[in-house]
Scaffold this motif. Structure first.
Motif, PDB file in Angstrom:
ATOM      1  N   GLY A 146       0.809  -1.209   0.000  1.00 43.05           N
ATOM      2  CA  GLY A 146       0.000   0.000   0.000  1.00 43.05           C
ATOM      3  C   GLY A 146       0.841   1.257   0.000  1.00 43.05           C
ATOM      4  N   THR A 147       0.231   2.353  -0.393  1.00 42.96           N
ATOM      5  CA  THR A 147       0.915   3.640  -0.336  1.00 42.96           C
ATOM      6  C   THR A 147       0.962   4.177   1.084  1.00 42.96           C
ATOM      7  OG1 THR A 147      -1.157   4.790  -0.821  1.00 42.96           O
ATOM      8  CG2 THR A 147       0.247   4.206  -2.693  1.00 42.96           C
ATOM      9  N   VAL A 168      -5.089   1.624   3.778  1.00 45.29           N
ATOM     10  CA  VAL A 168      -5.588   1.827   2.411  1.00 45.29           C
ATOM     11  C   VAL A 168      -6.444   0.644   1.956  1.00 45.29           C
ATOM     12  CG1 VAL A 168      -3.634   3.278   1.782  1.00 45.29           C
ATOM     13  CG2 VAL A 168      -3.555   0.814   1.286  1.00 45.29           C
ATOM     14  N   SER A 207       3.826   1.298   4.315  1.00 47.89           N
ATOM     15  CA  SER A 207       4.242   1.659   2.959  1.00 47.89           C
ATOM     16  C   SER A 207       5.671   1.196   2.717  1.00 47.89           C
ATOM     17  CB  SER A 207       4.162   3.178   2.771  1.00 47.89           C
ATOM     18  OG  SER A 207       4.901   3.595   1.648  1.00 47.89           O
ATOM     19  N   ALA A 249      -3.907   2.074  -3.341  1.00 49.71           N
ATOM     20  CA  ALA A 249      -4.032   3.441  -2.836  1.00 49.71           C
ATOM     21  C   ALA A 249      -5.490   3.706  -2.495  1.00 49.71           C
ATOM     22  CB  ALA A 249      -3.540   4.446  -3.880  1.00 49.71           C
ATOM     23  N   ASP A 250      -5.709   4.445  -1.412  1.00 45.77           N
ATOM     24  CA  ASP A 250      -7.051   4.780  -0.928  1.00 45.77           C
ATOM     25  C   ASP A 250      -7.461   6.141  -1.488  1.00 45.77           C
ATOM     26  OD1 ASP A 250      -9.334   5.464   0.446  1.00 45.77           O
ATOM     27  OD2 ASP A 250      -8.447   5.313   2.445  1.00 45.77           O
ATOM     28  N   LYS A 271      -9.745   9.083   0.847  1.00 41.92           N
ATOM     29  CA  LYS A 271      -9.136  10.130   1.677  1.00 41.92           C
ATOM     30  C   LYS A 271      -8.518  11.239   0.833  1.00 41.92           C
ATOM     31  CE  LYS A 271      -8.052   7.409   5.813  1.00 41.92           C
ATOM     32  NZ  LYS A 271      -8.587   6.101   5.420  1.00 41.92           N
ATOM     33  N   ALA A 291      -4.735  10.128  -3.811  1.00 44.59           N
ATOM     34  CA  ALA A 291      -4.328   8.776  -4.192  1.00 44.59           C
ATOM     35  C   ALA A 291      -3.291   8.789  -5.310  1.00 44.59           C
ATOM     36  CB  ALA A 291      -5.549   7.959  -4.603  1.00 44.59           C
ATOM     37  N   SER A 308       0.057   9.858  -4.026  1.00 48.00           N
ATOM     38  CA  SER A 308       0.671   8.846  -3.161  1.00 48.00           C
ATOM     39  C   SER A 308       1.267   7.709  -3.980  1.00 48.00           C
ATOM     40  CB  SER A 308      -0.357   8.309  -2.156  1.00 48.00           C
ATOM     41  OG  SER A 308      -1.384   7.583  -2.810  1.00 48.00           O
TER      42      SER A 308
END
Length: 514
Positions: A10-11, A15, A138, A166-167, A170, A173, A176
């Motif tokens: 994940g970033t 996420v 991350s 990536a989420d 929020k 993305a 990130s």
């Protein structure tokens, strides 16, 4: 057999890596492959006890269930359970090896942990067709890249292509993703096979220009845009989700209101998911600054640092409010650490959990607890035997669950057992568990998952309904927590399968789609 591998990194934290891994496990399982999850190192307060008494992170249990597999500590060989500032209890292959500060762990123990983690991975690869690996945080945390044992080092060891999640809910993305790829080494950047945009809300057609831009910028494909899940639940890894907190802060619009105290070191809060899923229950999490009100039931949950959380209850005024509600006849229940908190005193002479050696409890149960170095981790089967309105209705109903605790609790003359343990680690026994006041309006147990059993859960809720003059609901209509989770895994798998380029993912694995 040497399993094919694929890894989700994940970033950032939160996420949705663990849920995406569960989804992929479900898809591969439904497609007929023998699949297992793996996370070399997990930091979480939510844990579980396996059939043989090993402790592992709850997220890998969820992933194992989605895979149609029995949970094994090989799926999460290293578990870190935070005990305080920059310190964690270290659990290796299901057994605690002591508390270590962050510096001590990374500099002195990480290499030994890495060897254990690699051995566990190889055992899983020898038994499966596919191993789906989860990263942590991350891979771009540059201060940890030399010592980390959970992200790109694992991908290299397993020769696994990496899907970077990536989420988008929020915001930020795209930035990130670009920033993460910029901060990792060229060889690790080459290992990233594609990107998953997770938790998307809105019109996918309007988002397509952003997808096109990102693919051109990073020269890697976006393998899917996964929508924000609604209408079903997949258990959280480590914290009560923002969505759950939002739901719990709303107006009570159901017949029965249950308040769970949100302790600073709350653990195993998945104990209460089955209650939240009941159609007539409004479940609220109550913490500092949140009014407790006058619910129909108060639950004090488990804690990884019970004495510190008891001190928090006293500082915040929640302890006084809980005791006042108890005097007014509101039932109060404690699970594990919460059970200990309801007693007369907590003692920690060896500083097992806290620097505070002694603290008086809430005094709602005639029990006292002393913490010891030995940790009890066991699966159990028990029958309800306590007195009073709530437990008498459930008398002789059988529940299954697990114990994770370090305290030894002694009962006084003013309480009786709440449960009789009839099976432990698969062997028949007859042991008392928990304690209950004669009026049954305060009781506690060491059994996590006690509300997973549909008949017991419904019996407790119907007792609360009866106290309010409401008719009971059908006690055979509720699903067990396991049945509900299986339904949710199927729905999760369907949503993610329809959102990802599964043909490309199978191509990365070198396996034919089924």
């Amino acid at each position: 057999m040497t399993a094919k591998t694929i890894m989700v990194q994940g970033t950032a934290s939160h996420v949705g890596k663990s849920v995406l891994v569960a989804a992929l496990c479900r898809i591969f399982y439904r497609d007929g492959y023998r699949v297992a999850p793996y996370k070399s190192q997990n930091m979480a307060l939510n844990s579980f006890v396996t059939r043989d008494g090993g402790e592992m992170g709850r997220a890998q249990v969820v992933q194992a269930e989605a895979s149609g597999r029995e949970p094994s500590v090989d799926m999460n060989p290293i578990l870190l359970k935070p005990t305080g500032h920059a310190s964690s209890q270290v659990i290796v292959l299901g057994r605690p090896v002591g508390n270590k500060c962050a510096q001590e762990y990374h500099r002195e123990y990480a290499q030994e942990a890495w060897i254990k983690a690699c051995e566990a991975l190889e055992r899983l690869r020898a038994e499966n067709d596919i191993v789906v690996i989860e990263g942590a945080g991350s891979p771009a945390e540059v201060n940890l890249q030399e010592t980390e044992i959970v992200n790109m080092r694992v991908a290299r060891q397993a020769q696994a292509p990496v899907l970077l999640a990536a989420d988008i809910d929020k915001g930020g993305a795209l930035a990130s993703v670009v920033g993460t790829l910029e901060l990792i080494s060229p060889r690790d950047r080459d290992r990233v096979a594609g990107v998953i945009i997770n938790k998307f809300r809105g019109d996918l057609k309007l988002f397509q220009p952003a997808v096109d831009f990102l693919e051109a910028k990073i020269s890697k494909p976006v393998l899917g845009v996964v929508p924000y899940f609604q209408g079903f639940r997949v258990q959280e890894e480590d914290t009560v989700s923002e969505e759950t907190m939002r739901r719990s802060s709303g107006e009570a619009d159901r017949d029965v209101e249950i308040a769970v105290i949100h302790l600073p070191h709350i653990s195993n809060f998945t104990d209460f998911d089955p209650l939240e899923d009941e159609p007539d229950v409004h479940l609220r999490y109550v913490g500092r600054g949140t009014p407790l009100g006058r619910p129909d039931l108060v639950i004090v949950p488990g804690s990884k640092n019970t004495i510190e959380d008891l001190a928090y209850l006293k500082r915040s005024g929640l302890a006084e409010r809980i005791c006042a509600l108890s005097r007014e006849g509101v039932p109060v229940v404690g699970i594990c650490g919460g059970f200990q908190i309801l007693g007369r005193e907590l003692n920690d002479p060896l500083h097992t959990e806290s620097s505070i050696p002694h603290l008086e409890g809430l005094g709602l149960l005639d029990i006292s607890t002393t913490f010891a170095r030995e940790k009890i981790t066991t699966q159990v089967e028990a029958r309800a035997c306590g007195p009073g309105h709530l437990l008498e209705r459930a008398r002789d109903l059988t529940v299954t669950g697990y114990e994770i605790h370090m305290g030894v609790t002694r009962t006084g003359s003013e309480v009786v057992p709440a449960f009789e343990v009839i099976k432990r680690l698969g062997e028949e026994v007859s042991l008392w568990d928990g304690a209950a006041r004669p009026d049954g309006l305060a009781w506690g147990t060491y059994i996590h998952g006690v509300f997973d059993t549909a008949s017991f859960r419904r019996s407790i809720i119907n007792s609360l309904r009866q106290r309010k003059g409401l008719p009971p609901l059908d006690e055979t209509a509720s699903l067990s927590a396991w049945e509900q989770r299986q339904r949710d895994y199927d729905r999760l798998g369907e949503v993610v399968r329809g959102s990802l380029d599964m043909e490309k993912i199978y191509s990365l694995l070198g396996l034919p789609p089924r």
